[in-house]
Design a protein around this motif. Sequence first.
Motif, short mmCIF file in Angstrom:
data_model
loop_
_atom_site.label_atom_id
_atom_site.label_comp_id
_atom_site.label_asym_id
_atom_site.label_seq_id
_atom_site.Cartn_x
_atom_site.Cartn_y
_atom_site.Cartn_z
N GLU A 174 0.84 -1.20 0.00
CA GLU A 174 0.00 0.00 0.00
C GLU A 174 0.87 1.25 0.00
O GLU A 174 0.58 2.23 -0.68
CB GLU A 174 -0.93 0.01 1.21
CG GLU A 174 -1.87 1.19 1.26
CD GLU A 174 -2.80 1.30 0.05
OE1 GLU A 174 -3.13 2.43 -0.34
OE2 GLU A 174 -3.19 0.25 -0.50
N GLY A 175 1.97 1.21 0.73
CA GLY A 175 2.90 2.34 0.73
C GLY A 175 3.50 2.59 -0.65
O GLY A 175 3.64 3.74 -1.07
N LYS A 176 3.82 1.52 -1.35
CA LYS A 176 4.36 1.67 -2.71
C LYS A 176 3.32 2.29 -3.64
O LYS A 176 3.64 3.15 -4.46
CB LYS A 176 4.81 0.31 -3.26
CG LYS A 176 6.07 -0.20 -2.64
CD LYS A 176 6.45 -1.56 -3.22
CE LYS A 176 7.67 -2.13 -2.55
NZ LYS A 176 8.02 -3.46 -3.08
N ARG A 177 2.06 1.84 -3.51
CA ARG A 177 1.00 2.41 -4.35
C ARG A 177 0.80 3.89 -4.05
O ARG A 177 0.63 4.71 -4.95
CB ARG A 177 -0.30 1.63 -4.16
CG ARG A 177 -0.30 0.27 -4.82
CD ARG A 177 -1.68 -0.37 -4.85
NE ARG A 177 -2.17 -0.73 -3.52
CZ ARG A 177 -1.97 -1.90 -2.93
NH1 ARG A 177 -1.29 -2.84 -3.55
NH2 ARG A 177 -2.46 -2.14 -1.73
N THR A 178 0.84 4.23 -2.78
CA THR A 178 0.70 5.63 -2.38
C THR A 178 1.85 6.45 -2.94
O THR A 178 1.63 7.57 -3.44
CB THR A 178 0.66 5.74 -0.84
OG1 THR A 178 -0.46 4.99 -0.36
CG2 THR A 178 0.53 7.18 -0.40
N GLN A 179 3.05 5.93 -2.87
CA GLN A 179 4.21 6.63 -3.40
C GLN A 179 4.09 6.83 -4.92
O GLN A 179 4.40 7.90 -5.44
CB GLN A 179 5.48 5.85 -3.08
CG GLN A 179 6.75 6.55 -3.50
CD GLN A 179 7.99 5.78 -3.10
OE1 GLN A 179 7.90 4.65 -2.61
NE2 GLN A 179 9.14 6.36 -3.30
N LYS B 140 1.24 12.60 -9.34
CA LYS B 140 0.73 13.96 -9.10
C LYS B 140 1.84 15.00 -9.22
O LYS B 140 1.64 16.07 -9.79
CB LYS B 140 0.08 14.05 -7.72
CG LYS B 140 -1.25 13.34 -7.65
CD LYS B 140 -1.88 13.49 -6.27
CE LYS B 140 -3.20 12.75 -6.21
NZ LYS B 140 -3.84 12.88 -4.89
N ILE B 141 3.01 14.68 -8.71
CA ILE B 141 4.15 15.59 -8.82
C ILE B 141 4.51 15.80 -10.28
O ILE B 141 4.74 16.93 -10.73
CB ILE B 141 5.35 15.04 -8.03
CG1 ILE B 141 5.06 15.12 -6.53
CG2 ILE B 141 6.63 15.78 -8.38
CD1 ILE B 141 6.06 14.38 -5.66
N ASP B 142 4.55 14.71 -11.04
CA ASP B 142 4.87 14.81 -12.47
C ASP B 142 3.84 15.68 -13.20
O ASP B 142 4.20 16.51 -14.03
CB ASP B 142 4.95 13.43 -13.10
CG ASP B 142 6.14 12.61 -12.59
OD1 ASP B 142 7.07 13.19 -12.00
OD2 ASP B 142 6.11 11.38 -12.79
N GLN C 11 2.32 20.90 -15.72
CA GLN C 11 1.47 22.08 -15.74
C GLN C 11 2.30 23.35 -15.54
O GLN C 11 2.06 24.36 -16.21
CB GLN C 11 0.39 22.00 -14.67
CG GLN C 11 -0.68 20.98 -14.96
CD GLN C 11 -1.68 20.84 -13.82
OE1 GLN C 11 -1.52 21.44 -12.76
NE2 GLN C 11 -2.72 20.04 -14.03
N MET C 12 3.26 23.30 -14.65
CA MET C 12 4.10 24.48 -14.41
C MET C 12 4.91 24.82 -15.66
O MET C 12 5.07 26.00 -16.01
CB MET C 12 5.02 24.23 -13.22
CG MET C 12 4.30 24.23 -11.88
SD MET C 12 5.34 23.76 -10.48
CE MET C 12 6.69 24.89 -10.60
N GLN C 13 5.42 23.81 -16.34
CA GLN C 13 6.18 24.05 -17.57
C GLN C 13 5.29 24.66 -18.65
O GLN C 13 5.70 25.58 -19.36
CB GLN C 13 6.80 22.76 -18.07
CG GLN C 13 7.97 22.27 -17.23
CD GLN C 13 8.49 20.93 -17.69
OE1 GLN C 13 7.88 20.24 -18.49
NE2 GLN C 13 9.64 20.52 -17.15
N GLN C 14 4.07 24.14 -18.77
CA GLN C 14 3.14 24.68 -19.77
C GLN C 14 2.80 26.13 -19.46
O GLN C 14 2.77 26.97 -20.37
CB GLN C 14 1.87 23.84 -19.80
CG GLN C 14 2.07 22.46 -20.40
CD GLN C 14 0.82 21.59 -20.30
OE1 GLN C 14 -0.17 21.99 -19.72
NE2 GLN C 14 0.89 20.38 -20.86
N ARG C 15 2.56 26.43 -18.20
CA ARG C 15 2.24 27.81 -17.81
C ARG C 15 3.42 28.74 -18.05
O ARG C 15 3.25 29.88 -18.49
CB ARG C 15 1.82 27.86 -16.35
CG ARG C 15 0.47 27.24 -16.13
CD ARG C 15 0.08 27.26 -14.67
NE ARG C 15 -1.19 26.57 -14.48
CZ ARG C 15 -1.63 26.13 -13.35
NH1 ARG C 15 -0.90 26.27 -12.25
NH2 ARG C 15 -2.80 25.51 -13.25
#
Length: 67
Positions: A37-42, A48-50, A55-59
């Motif tokens: 479960e920890g691996k799935r959460t990671q 989400k980070i990616d 999104q930041m690069q596009q902006r």
Amino acid sequence: MRYLILASAFTILAGCGVDTATTAATGASIKKQEMEEGKRTQERAQQKIDQMQEQMQQRAQQAGGER
């Protein structure tokens, strides 16, 4: 009579060992599930980070293109 006492003691001690082994196996199974479960959460967090970085690069590109 002596053999009966020794046999009873041996049976009791053997039973304790089985209980301990069962408890250890159950604990190991729970830890394995927690690790999975920890691996799935990671993995979800990394996705989400990616996405946020993308999104930041596009902006940043859009902001640079508007000037």
